[in-house]
Design an enzyme around this catalytic site. Structure first.
Site, PDB file in Angstrom:
ATOM      1  N   HIS A   1       0.803  -1.227   0.000  1.00  0.00           N
ATOM      2  CA  HIS A   1       0.000   0.000   0.000  1.00  0.00           C
ATOM      3  C   HIS A   1       0.832   1.271   0.000  1.00  0.00           C
ATOM      4  O   HIS A   1       0.255   2.362   0.065  1.00  0.00           O
ATOM      5  CB  HIS A   1      -0.926   0.025   1.216  1.00  0.00           C
ATOM      6  CG  HIS A   1      -2.122  -0.848   1.089  1.00  0.00           C
ATOM      7  ND1 HIS A   1      -3.253  -0.489   0.383  1.00  0.00           N
ATOM      8  CD2 HIS A   1      -2.385  -2.081   1.576  1.00  0.00           C
ATOM      9  CE1 HIS A   1      -4.155  -1.451   0.451  1.00  0.00           C
ATOM     10  NE2 HIS A   1      -3.649  -2.434   1.167  1.00  0.00           N
TER      11      HIS A   1
ATOM     12  N   LYS B   1      -8.340  13.644   5.290  1.00  0.00           N
ATOM     13  CA  LYS B   1      -7.499  12.450   5.173  1.00  0.00           C
ATOM     14  C   LYS B   1      -6.503  12.510   6.328  1.00  0.00           C
ATOM     15  O   LYS B   1      -6.481  13.470   7.092  1.00  0.00           O
ATOM     16  CB  LYS B   1      -6.787  12.387   3.828  1.00  0.00           C
ATOM     17  CG  LYS B   1      -6.014  13.641   3.466  1.00  0.00           C
ATOM     18  CD  LYS B   1      -5.420  13.547   2.064  1.00  0.00           C
ATOM     19  CE  LYS B   1      -6.480  13.717   0.995  1.00  0.00           C
ATOM     20  NZ  LYS B   1      -6.805  12.510   0.277  1.00  0.00           N
ATOM     21  N   ARG B   2      -5.703  11.478   6.445  1.00  0.00           N
ATOM     22  CA  ARG B   2      -4.655  11.476   7.461  1.00  0.00           C
ATOM     23  C   ARG B   2      -3.721  12.666   7.250  1.00  0.00           C
ATOM     24  O   ARG B   2      -3.444  13.055   6.126  1.00  0.00           O
ATOM     25  CB  ARG B   2      -3.895  10.144   7.364  1.00  0.00           C
ATOM     26  CG  ARG B   2      -2.809   9.924   8.384  1.00  0.00           C
ATOM     27  CD  ARG B   2      -2.422   8.453   8.395  1.00  0.00           C
ATOM     28  NE  ARG B   2      -2.138   7.942   7.058  1.00  0.00           N
ATOM     29  CZ  ARG B   2      -0.927   7.911   6.508  1.00  0.00           C
ATOM     30  NH1 ARG B   2       0.115   8.380   7.186  1.00  0.00           N
ATOM     31  NH2 ARG B   2      -0.749   7.401   5.309  1.00  0.00           N
TER      32      ARG B   2
ATOM     33  N   LYS C   1       0.841  14.345   1.900  1.00  0.00           N
ATOM     34  CA  LYS C   1      -0.523  14.629   1.445  1.00  0.00           C
ATOM     35  C   LYS C   1      -0.751  16.126   1.246  1.00  0.00           C
ATOM     36  O   LYS C   1      -1.740  16.547   0.688  1.00  0.00           O
ATOM     37  CB  LYS C   1      -1.539  14.047   2.434  1.00  0.00           C
ATOM     38  CG  LYS C   1      -1.494  12.514   2.465  1.00  0.00           C
ATOM     39  CD  LYS C   1      -2.487  11.935   3.452  1.00  0.00           C
ATOM     40  CE  LYS C   1      -2.398  10.426   3.549  1.00  0.00           C
ATOM     41  NZ  LYS C   1      -2.882   9.720   2.343  1.00  0.00           N
TER      42      LYS C   1
ATOM     43  N   THR D   1      -8.490   6.542  -1.595  1.00  0.00           N
ATOM     44  CA  THR D   1      -9.893   6.142  -1.796  1.00  0.00           C
ATOM     45  C   THR D   1     -10.837   7.296  -1.494  1.00  0.00           C
ATOM     46  O   THR D   1     -11.968   7.318  -1.980  1.00  0.00           O
ATOM     47  CB  THR D   1     -10.262   4.932  -0.914  1.00  0.00           C
ATOM     48  OG1 THR D   1      -9.900   5.190   0.445  1.00  0.00           O
ATOM     49  CG2 THR D   1      -9.562   3.669  -1.399  1.00  0.00           C
TER      50      THR D   1
ATOM     51  N   LYS E   1     -14.541   8.564  -3.293  1.00  0.00           N
ATOM     52  CA  LYS E   1     -15.795   8.879  -2.588  1.00  0.00           C
ATOM     53  C   LYS E   1     -16.330  10.231  -3.014  1.00  0.00           C
ATOM     54  O   LYS E   1     -17.538  10.396  -3.272  1.00  0.00           O
ATOM     55  CB  LYS E   1     -15.558   8.838  -1.071  1.00  0.00           C
ATOM     56  CG  LYS E   1     -15.211   7.454  -0.551  1.00  0.00           C
ATOM     57  CD  LYS E   1     -14.533   7.508   0.805  1.00  0.00           C
ATOM     58  CE  LYS E   1     -13.908   6.163   1.129  1.00  0.00           C
ATOM     59  NZ  LYS E   1     -12.960   6.204   2.259  1.00  0.00           N
TER      60      LYS E   1
END
Length: 817
Positions: free
Chosen positions: A357, A545-546, A551, A653, A657
């Protein structure tokens, strides 16, 4: 089996309240009402659950065991109600009992058994496995406390225990009859067996008991109910009375304390030795318990014909955390069932498959040999034997090449490399997006791809349309069903039928009316929960998100600062009002990420206190992000921020969504964004920034100079100056100096601007201007939003799971009567 009726639900809730709480509907709390309704539904589900496993036994089916440290399931009840098609019956029953269904649903505590995308993906996969009719178990740990409950105090993240079990666990079923003993430490000794061979066992080991709790995984409009099996740790002997009587009080409860630690918290802080040790214990704990039970069940059905194990069981390793399954399966086959090593190795290799991942080196787990060998001495012996044989093969293939062997060995440089163990011991290695898999094959794991090309494959991630559209967005779900029928819930490719309507003015109006209603609902939730007013007519720009530097929440908030400065200099600037919503948890020990949270909150406060930007900019950081919050945010988003440094996000993901619910993505060519672009077309997604190859080339060149960007770009200079000139905190000019230094000079030994925030800033700013222009054109924006929903079919977890079942597991669908 007869469907649960409105009257069944009413009588069930009343009876459960009476017998469990000695309450009536009028006197019960929302929590008690939720528990009573959950138990009523579970009682009905149990009939299907029993029938499912009776079929598994009778048909002797092949089962996949999805091994994962995380399962971020979200609330159980609403999902079960949807998949059982009980929405109308439950609403009518509760209405007649004068119960507010919203209060009952909100009383359910999210099980915080995951950190982010990894755990949520596992939950989506379980939903698809049951819906498609594939026999499966999800296997993990029943943490008593979730990741943590996030509070914001003075703008800083504060972690508090997430006690999701405080009010009971109505969905879990304790299965004490399947409890297994797990051993740690001790001394490896060899014993001569009846077969004349020497076998290994442990002496003086610490032992804990693994007790499974089973949770139903209900398929959508099918009778199949698979199982999420979470193992809880308990002492073999709860209390040593003799030690207590001798005054050795700590020793008297030593086993109890060890067990309590094992299943206490998801991902203990591991910056210290004791944290690392606990994390390794957790991984071995649930792996050993699962494999012991599977082999016991196999032996009951097939005797000792373990050479056929792979025909009946597949173990999917969800990232490196469950990699110990390879060594533990070898231990059981060799030490317990007395199989020859080569036979056991073939069984193990054909039974295990590995999903990678991440390409982040810190996430590819490595354990110090000192710790590993002390805590799991027999497992370490087995890993060393696997490594010795593998290195011998490398010498045969490549000659005596110490550097290559060092790079590929499972045990090297004082560490056990879990990703290497997973690759060598599995028959399949898959990435989770096309670009991610190519990076694995050609860069990160190129040496392994060279010798095992047949193992490598791609399985682009997906999300379940049940929770992420049918449940969380009933307005849009209803509009779609009224327009094209309901087949889309099981076949998301059906959404392509909406594409011809993307330019239809009447459908555009209906679609955007639903979006606006969702924005109003979210605005009301934010007002009621946090006391902040947000304008539903503004652009809802959301990044959830985290919290991790790759990110690039920092890029987002830098752009917000730039907008603020620009409006201050030009108050008549023509921009659409924008509401920026952030939600994210930072790892408790991740200082930089927590400082970014503080920055976001400081910027929010600065904007709130400035009348010049009032009504034009709004920033909110929503604390304690979780699945139930995502279900409110995703349907209301206009803009989806997917802005990771290209080449760093394996898939994502959250991007799927938001796309499914009609948000327009602003993103880099990273992870699944690339495949989203292919599906939706360049006119309906806003792409910016360097592609992965350019990022890699710039990093490899060593020529990246953030100071040049600072000197040449007035906007970058303004943003960074804001961090250190007191604008954000008059009393502490140095509060965000670490972030300033991290961008320009490097900090803590890292390279300057490690994730190329400044390099991509100008491109991001220009992309945001494109977003603003597109949103002002109502027809164009509506078309973009509809095309995103209509193009999301590929990103169903049903498609992903079918590929796993066909191409990795060799699994067949089963039909439960």
């Amino acid at each position: 089996m007869q469907k649960l009726s409105k009257e069944d639900i009413k009588s069930g809730v009343v009876e459960m309240l009476r017998t469990a709480y000695r309450k009536t509907v009028a006197t019960a709390t929302p929590q008690q009402i939720y528990n009573a309704l959950a138990l009523t539904i579970k009682e009905y589900v149990s009939e299907h659950w029993i029938a499912t496993h009776e079929h598994f036994d009778k048909a002797d089916v092949k089962i996949v065991y999805y091994l994962s440290m995380e399962f971020l399931m979200g609330r159980f009840m609403g999902n079960a109600i949807l998949n059982l098609s009980l929405q109308d019956a439950v609403k009518e029953a509760l209405a007649e009992l004068e119960i507010d269904i919203n209060l009952a649903e909100e009383a359910e505590h999210d099980p915080g058994l995951g950190n982010g995308g990894l755990g949520r993906l596992a939950a989506c996969f379980l939903d698809s496995l049951s819906t498609l009719g594939y026999p499966a178990y999800g296997c993990g740990i029943r943490y008593h406390f979730g990741i943590f409950e996030q509070h914001i105090e003075d703008g800083y993240q504060v972690e508090k225990p997430d006690n999701w079990l405080h009010y009971g666990d109505p969905w879990g079923v304790r299965r004490e009859e399947y409890a297994k003993e797990i051993q740690f430490g001790g001394r490896v000794v060899s014993i001569k067996g009846d077969d004349g061979e020497y076998h290994f066992t442990l002496e003086n080991a610490q032992t804990v008991l693994a007790v499974p709790y089973d949770y139903p995984v209900v398929g959508y409009e099918t009778n199949m109910v698979n199982t999420l099996r979470l193992w809880d740790a308990e002492p073999v002997n709860r209390f040593d009375l003799q030690s207590f009587n001798e005054g050795q009080y700590e020793r008297s409860v030593a086993e109890q304390n060890l067990a309590r630690q094992l299943s206490s918290v998801l991902y203990p802080a591991d910056e210290h030795v004791s944290g690392k040790e606990l994390r390794l214990r957790q991984q071995y704990f649930f792996i050993s318990a699962t494999l012991q039970r599977v082999l016991q069940q196999f032996e009951q059905r097939h005797g000792k014909k373990f050479e056929k194990l792979a025909d009946y069981a597949q173990f999917q390793l969800n990232d490196t955390h469950p990699s110990l399954a390879i060594a533990e399966l070898m231990r059981l086959l060799v030490d317990v069932y007395y199989l020859p090593w080569d036979t056991a190795w073939e069984i193990t290799r054909t039974s295990c498959a590995y999903t990678n991942h991440t390409i982040l080196s810190e996430a590819l787990e490595k354990w110090p040999i000192e710790l590993f060998s002390r805590l799991l001495p027999r497992i370490y012996m087995i890993v060393e034997e696997i490594n010795t044989r593998f290195c011998k093969n490398l010498k045969e293939w490549y000659g005596n090449d110490p550097e290559r062997i060092r790079a590929m060995a499972i045990c090297a440089d004082g560490q056990v490399r879990m990703a290497h163990l997973a690759i060598v011991g599995s028959h399949s290695v898959n990435g989770v997006a096309a670009i991610h898999t190519e990076i694995l094959k050609n860069i990160e794991l190129a040496n392994f791809y060279e010798i095992y090309p047949e193992k490598f494959n791609n399985k682009t991630n997906g999300i379940t349309p049940r929770r992420w559209l049918a449940k969380c967005n009933p307005g849009l779900s209803g509009l779609i069903t009224d327009t094209i029928g309901r087949d889309w819930v099981r076949d998301l490719d059906e959404l392509q039928k909406l594409k011809p309507l993307a330019t239809d003015a009447a459908f555009q109006q209906k679609f955007m009316d639903v979006k606006h209603d969702n924005k109003i609902m979210l605005s009301n939730y934010i007002k009621q929960t946090y006391g902040h007013s947000v304008d539903p007519d503004s652009i809802f720009d959301i990044q959830v998100k985290r919290l991790h530097e790759y990110k690039r929440q920092l890029l987002n908030i830098f752009h917000v600062i730039d907008m603020y400065v620009t409006i201050k200099m030009n108050p008549r600037l023509d921009i659409k009002p924008r509401t920026f919503l952030f939600a994210a948890k930072a790892a408790a020990s991740y200082h930089r990420a927590k400082l970014i949270i503080k920055l976001i909150n400081s910027v929010a406060q600065m904007i709130d206190n400035d009348p010049v930007v009032a009504g034009r900019l709004k920033v909110l950081f929503l604390p304690n992000y979780r699945v139930s919050m995502a279900e409110k945010l995703v349907p209301a988003a206009d803009v989806s921020e997917q802005i990771s440094t290209a080449g760093k996000e394996a898939s994502g993901t959250g991007n799927m969504k938001f796309m499914l619910n009609g948000a327009v993505t602003i993103g880099t060519l990273d992870g699944a964004n690339i495949e989203m672009l292919e599906e939706v077309g360049q006119d309906n997604i806003v792409i910016f920034g360097m592609p992965a190859a350019e990022v890699q080339a710039l990093r490899a060149s060593g020529t990246y100079a953030p100071w040049d960007l600072y000197n040449m770009d007035f906007n970058i200079r303004n943003v960074l100056t804001t961090l250190i000139n007191g604008t954000l905190d008059h009393n502490n000019h140095d509060l965000f100096r670490e972030l300033y230094d991290a961008m320009l000079n490097g900090y803590g030994g890292a390279r300057p601007d490690e994730y190329f925030v400044l390099q991509d800033f100008a491109s991001y700013k220009e992309a945001q201007e494109r977003v603003d222009a597109a949103y002002k054109d109502k027809q164009r924006w509506a078309q973009m939003a509809i095309m995103n929903t209509a193009s999301a079919g590929k990103f169903s977890s049903d498609r992903t799971i079918k590929q796993y079942a066909d191409e990795i597991w060799g699994l067949k669908t089963e039909h439960i009567q």
